[in-house]
Design a protein around this motif. Structure first.
Motif, short mmCIF file in Angstrom:
data_model
loop_
_atom_site.label_atom_id
_atom_site.label_comp_id
_atom_site.label_asym_id
_atom_site.label_seq_id
_atom_site.Cartn_x
_atom_site.Cartn_y
_atom_site.Cartn_z
N ILE A 70 -9.02 0.07 -0.17
CA ILE A 70 -7.98 0.42 -1.40
C ILE A 70 -8.21 1.68 -2.01
O ILE A 70 -9.41 2.11 -2.33
N ASP A 71 -7.63 2.51 -2.12
CA ASP A 71 -7.62 4.02 -2.48
C ASP A 71 -7.61 4.05 -4.00
O ASP A 71 -6.57 4.03 -4.63
N THR A 210 -4.22 1.08 1.42
CA THR A 210 -3.19 0.77 0.38
C THR A 210 -3.87 1.41 -0.91
O THR A 210 -4.92 1.98 -0.68
N ASP A 211 -3.12 1.37 -2.12
CA ASP A 211 -3.78 1.88 -3.24
C ASP A 211 -3.55 0.91 -4.44
O ASP A 211 -3.07 -0.22 -4.32
N ALA A 212 -4.08 1.04 -5.68
CA ALA A 212 -3.96 0.25 -6.62
C ALA A 212 -2.78 -0.14 -7.10
O ALA A 212 -2.61 -1.34 -7.65
N GLU A 213 -1.83 0.97 -7.10
CA GLU A 213 -0.33 0.47 -7.55
C GLU A 213 0.25 -0.38 -6.64
O GLU A 213 0.84 -1.40 -7.17
N ALA A 214 -0.14 -0.14 -5.38
CA ALA A 214 0.58 -1.13 -4.33
C ALA A 214 -0.09 -2.62 -4.36
O ALA A 214 0.66 -3.66 -4.34
N VAL A 215 -1.23 -2.74 -4.70
CA VAL A 215 -2.12 -3.90 -4.68
C VAL A 215 -1.59 -4.66 -5.89
O VAL A 215 -1.15 -6.11 -5.96
#
Length: 337
Positions: A70-71, A210-215
């Protein structure tokens, strides 16, 4: 009011993202697909994970691998006996230039927090995480600061009988959605591990998928999965049975029922389904419930663990009738659509 179940494209997004995360993590943590799958299910349920096992089996490696897929900002805490609560949450520092206090956030102000050997810290320091884990906020010197969302704590601990460890308070164990045991790898997996790490660390090659917004978006999608009243009743029946079992002196809390259902929704979403099955609940009953329970004296003397008791409860608790699940799901979809 019924909420619209996720569309097929939203579920495809969940499946695609978690598949890529799982592939990345399994490139580092070999031979444990079920462990990785449950870890990702807890992430999608916006819960926290407690990894328990002896030193050297890959607990910290798994926690780092999850964070690297996760980015997002990652906090790392090495728990020691002299660690203070302010070392986790942060401190106010007086600036002589401005004659004002400035808040310096601690490592909990991150999307993913890795707590290594959490049970080596004193109970006072362990308890500093309670507010953070339950309410996604930290209070320092009377002022409350929100933590970033999503917020995931991946903590590792050694067995309590090992030297220099403190047992986690019951209230803190209840904050962890699932307790997972890493275990020793198979011979084939250990040979693969030697090949992978002979010349380099596979963590160095792991890149975010992926990144925090997508999670956060995937978490929202997962929450909207449909759970039939019969499935919810099955969850409550399992939790109630823990409170009535003579082998336990402390059963599961209402929080456990909420988290069991959320985790079951995550597993269903990872399978591409828009509804929860009793099998999803059964699969997660042990990791979600066992660590919250306290065995009776008779159970301890007989060597019966809380995991054994949960397995017995799952076996004897009647499953929902399949016909009622199908009919309820059909009516719900007609009402929503």
């Amino acid at each position: 009011m019924l909420q619209a179940v996720p569309s097929s494209s939203e579920l495809d997004d969940v499946v695609d993202t978690t598949d890529r995360m799982r592939a990345g993590i399994e490139s580092v943590v070999t031979g444990r697909p079920d462990l990785v799958r449950t870890t990702l299910a807890v992430l999608l349920a916006e819960g926290h994970i407690l990894l328990e096992d002896v030193p050297g089996v890959g607990k910290t490696t798994l926690a780092k691998a999850v964070a690297r897929t996760i980015d997002c900002p990652v906090g790392r805490i090495q728990f020691t006996p002299d660690l203070l609560p302010s070392d986790l949450t942060g401190v106010n520092i007086f600036r002589t230039q401005t004659h004002e206090f400035e808040f310096r956030p601690g490592p909990v102000f991150a999307h993913v927090v890795i707590g290594d050997e959490i049970n080596r810290a004193s109970p006072k320091t362990q308890s500093a995480l309670l507010e953070c884990m339950q309410e996604a906020q930290a209070t320092v010197d009377g002022r409350t600061y929100p933590l970033p969302r999503p917020f995931l704590v991946v903590a590792t601990q050694n067995p309590v009988e090992m030297e220099g460890t403190y047992p986690l308070p019951e209230a803190q164990r209840d904050r962890f959605m699932a307790r997972l045991t890493v275990g020793y790898p198979s011979v084939e997996s250990e040979l693969d591990m030697l090949d992978l790490q002979e010349t380099s660390d596979p963590l160095d090659q792991l890149r975010p998928v992926t990144d925090a917004e997508a999670v956060a978006r995937l978490i929202g999608t997962t929450r909207r999965l449909f759970a039939a009243p019969a499935v919810k009743r099955y969850v409550v029946d399992l939790v109630t049975a823990t409170r009535q079992d003579h082998g336990l002196r402390l059963g599961a809390s209402p929080r456990a029922a909420i988290q069991l259902l959320r985790a079951a929704k995550s597993v269903a979403a990872m399978d591409g389904r828009d509804h929860v099955l009793p099998d999803d609940v059964q699969r997660l009953a042990e990791p979600v419930l066992a660590h919250r329970l306290l065995p009776s004296t008779e159970s301890r003397l007989s060597g019966r663990s809380t995991s054994d008791i949960v397995a017995d409860i799952v076996e004897r608790t009647p499953l929902p009738v399949p016909a009622s699940l199908t009919a309820t799901a059909s009516r719900a979809r007609r009402a929503i659509g």
